[in-house]
Design a protein around this motif. Structure first.
Motif, short mmCIF file in Angstrom:
data_model
loop_
_atom_site.label_atom_id
_atom_site.label_comp_id
_atom_site.label_asym_id
_atom_site.label_seq_id
_atom_site.Cartn_x
_atom_site.Cartn_y
_atom_site.Cartn_z
N ASP A 39 -23.60 -16.91 2.61
CA ASP A 39 -22.73 -16.18 3.53
C ASP A 39 -21.56 -15.59 2.77
N LYS A 40 -20.69 -14.88 3.48
CA LYS A 40 -19.48 -14.31 2.89
C LYS A 40 -18.27 -15.15 3.29
N SER A 41 -17.27 -15.22 2.39
CA SER A 41 -16.00 -15.86 2.71
C SER A 41 -14.92 -15.23 1.85
N TRP A 61 -16.79 -26.09 6.14
CA TRP A 61 -17.58 -24.88 5.86
C TRP A 61 -17.44 -23.89 7.01
N THR A 113 -21.23 -19.40 -0.55
CA THR A 113 -20.69 -18.14 -0.07
C THR A 113 -20.37 -17.24 -1.26
N GLU A 131 -14.25 -21.83 7.22
CA GLU A 131 -14.09 -20.71 6.29
C GLU A 131 -15.09 -19.58 6.52
N VAL A 132 -16.18 -19.86 7.25
CA VAL A 132 -17.25 -18.88 7.33
C VAL A 132 -17.48 -18.35 8.75
#
Length: 492
Positions: free
Chosen positions: A222-224, A26, A239, A29-30
């Motif tokens: 979150d964003k990814s 995780w 995400t 990627e974030v």
């Protein structure tokens, strides 16, 4: 302690370590700094080495032998079924191969992200060749002389075979193609007009996630680059991504991942860190994300509620009321990206990947020829050319992560979602009235009660069959739903 107690104590500790490894993925990627890629690859390889050693520990075999034929309850027998399957699988894969795969896929992820940003498949191909070679080696070990792709598929959908899925997908294709052709001949709805502020999108995404039952106290958004869900129990993270011109990308990616996440959050707490404490298969997992996103989230009833929230957050969006908004949400249009595809065309994107990855695994197609094969197949299936690699062969993260056998579970999940939606409509006759008020509790509560709470207690098809009153899962409910819905929207 009994053999069963000893075994489950060991399994729970292994499960907890597996969650730590998932958190590393995780973070990669974030949050991870761009320059930390090589170090992270070594960290993940080290974790996989530890996990592989535990999964192949000879004590597991001894405990299983001691428990053979014992009088155990349903839950204990289900635990043993999963443990035997995992133990047998892990012992077939050499430790150095498992470690090499973890290292290669970690490095491959970074190479994929950079190649995608640069639209350069050639830069990614050498790294992908290494992953494919290792996956073929792993598949050969797992299949023990049988079908290599089926061995890979079983990691994501136990009990399924490529032959079974090919038959199901073959039944889907003609009606999907006919529906697409009919819809694309009709006048198309007006899209919303932006731009749409990113922070406002994320605020609305948080609201929508909570509306669908995602517990923020046990998760985060979150964003990814590629939206995903990660974790289980009390730490399930999701995400999304944003586009200034397309707020639906953010909102429906969020709803989709919330479907995955609430499945994990609602599994019985006593199953935590055990094989029963996670979704039973990716097909069943995808059934939850797709029914949340589509049958519920894109329904006429729910979009009336969502339209009001959109205008609250963005003001005038250029659409004349909730009916125009509903049509815009369900707009069928040409496009390259699987995750952005409408319901009519989505599965055609999956079938392309299913066929290509089977050819890669078998050696019929080599990595150096993959981009050309993708482009040729896309033109044949969709009638227009791929414009750039990030809209084609580089758009998905899966192959960089070595997830061969994963793609077909997306369409299987859609099939399962069609079956569940039919049963849900019978169980909750006032569903539309609830959705129009933004009340998802009757729908998500039914899914929690009939699917999510059980985790891995039942086999995948059994989970769906039990929820649907004993009916065998079939593609018919999905096709009937799509034809009725889009026939009404496009006046077919």
């Amino acid at each position: 302690m009994t053999a069963y107690d000893d075994l489950m104590s060991f399994i729970r500790e292994t499960g907890a370590l597996g969650q730590v490894a998932a958190r590393l993925a995780w973070d990669q990627e974030v949050m991870m700094p761009h320059g930390a890629g090589d170090q992270r690859a070594e960290e993940m390889a080290a974790m996989e080495s530890v996990l592989h050693a535990r999964r192949t520990d000879q004590r597991i075999g001894g405990w299983l032998a001691d428990l053979e034929g014992g009088a155990l309850d349903e839950e204990a027998n289900a635990q043993l079924r999963h443990i035997r399957r995992s133990y047998d699988r892990a012992r077939k894969v050499p430790a150095d191969l498992a470690t090499a795969l973890a290292r290669a896929t970690s490095r491959s992820h970074r190479a994929w992200a950079e190649a995608r940003a640069d639209d350069d498949f050639g830069a990614f191909a050498p790294v992908l060749r290494e992953v494919v070679a290792l996956k073929r080696e792993e598949g050969a070990a797992l299949s023990s002389g049988g079908d290599v792709y089926d061995a890979m598929l079983s990691d994501y959908e136990p009990g399924a075979t490529a032959a079974q899925l090919s038959q199901m997908f073959g039944a889907l294709r003609p009606r999907l193609v006919a529906l697409r052709e009919a819809v694309l001949e009709r006048p198309q709805p007006q899209p919303p007009t932006g731009p749409f502020d990113e922070q406002a999108q994320l605020r609305l995404a948080h609201l929508v996630a909570k509306t669908f039952g995602y517990e923020m106290a046990r998760g985060r958004l979150d964003k990814s680059v590629h939206p995903f869900s990660s974790g289980s129990g009390d730490d399930v993270r999701i995400t999304t991504r944003t586009s200034a011109l397309d707020p639906f990308n953010c909102l429906y990616s969020t709803i989709h991942e919330v479907g995955h996440a609430t499945y994990e959050q609602r599994i019985r707490p006593e199953y935590r860190f055990t094989p029963l404490g996670e979704g039973v298969s990716m097909g069943v997992h995808e059934s939850q994300s797709r029914i949340y996103e589509n049958q519920l989230g894109r329904s006429r009833a729910f979009t009336r509620w969502l339209y009001a929230r959109m205008t609250e957050h963005f003001g005038d969006i250029g659409l004349d009321g909730p009916d125009a908004f509903y049509a815009a949400v369900n707009h069928v249009q040409n496009g390259y990206i699987r995750t952005e595809a409408d319901e009519v065309q989505y599965n055609l994107h999956v079938l392309l990947r299913f066929d290509l990855e089977r050819a890669i695994v078998s050696g019929e197609l080599e990595v150096d020829d993959l981009e050309a094969a993708w482009n040729e197949r896309f033109r044949a299936d969709f009638g227009y050319a791929v414009d750039k690699p990030s809209d084609g062969v580089l758009q998905d993260v899966h192959w960089s992560a070595g997830l061969f056998g994963y793609f077909p579970t997306y369409t299987l999940g859609n099939v399962y979602a069609g079956c569940l939606h039919k049963a849900l409509r019978t169980a909750v006759p006032d569903l539309d009235a609830q959705l129009e008020e933004g009340n998802l509790v009757p729908a998500t509560g039914w899914l929690a009660e009939n699917v999510q709470q059980y985790g891995g207690l039942y086999e995948p098809r059994e989970v769906i069959s039990r929820a649907c009153g004993g009916e065998t899962p079939s593609e018919e409910p999905l096709l009937d739903y799509l034809e009725a819905k889009f026939g009404a929207i496009y006046s077919l």
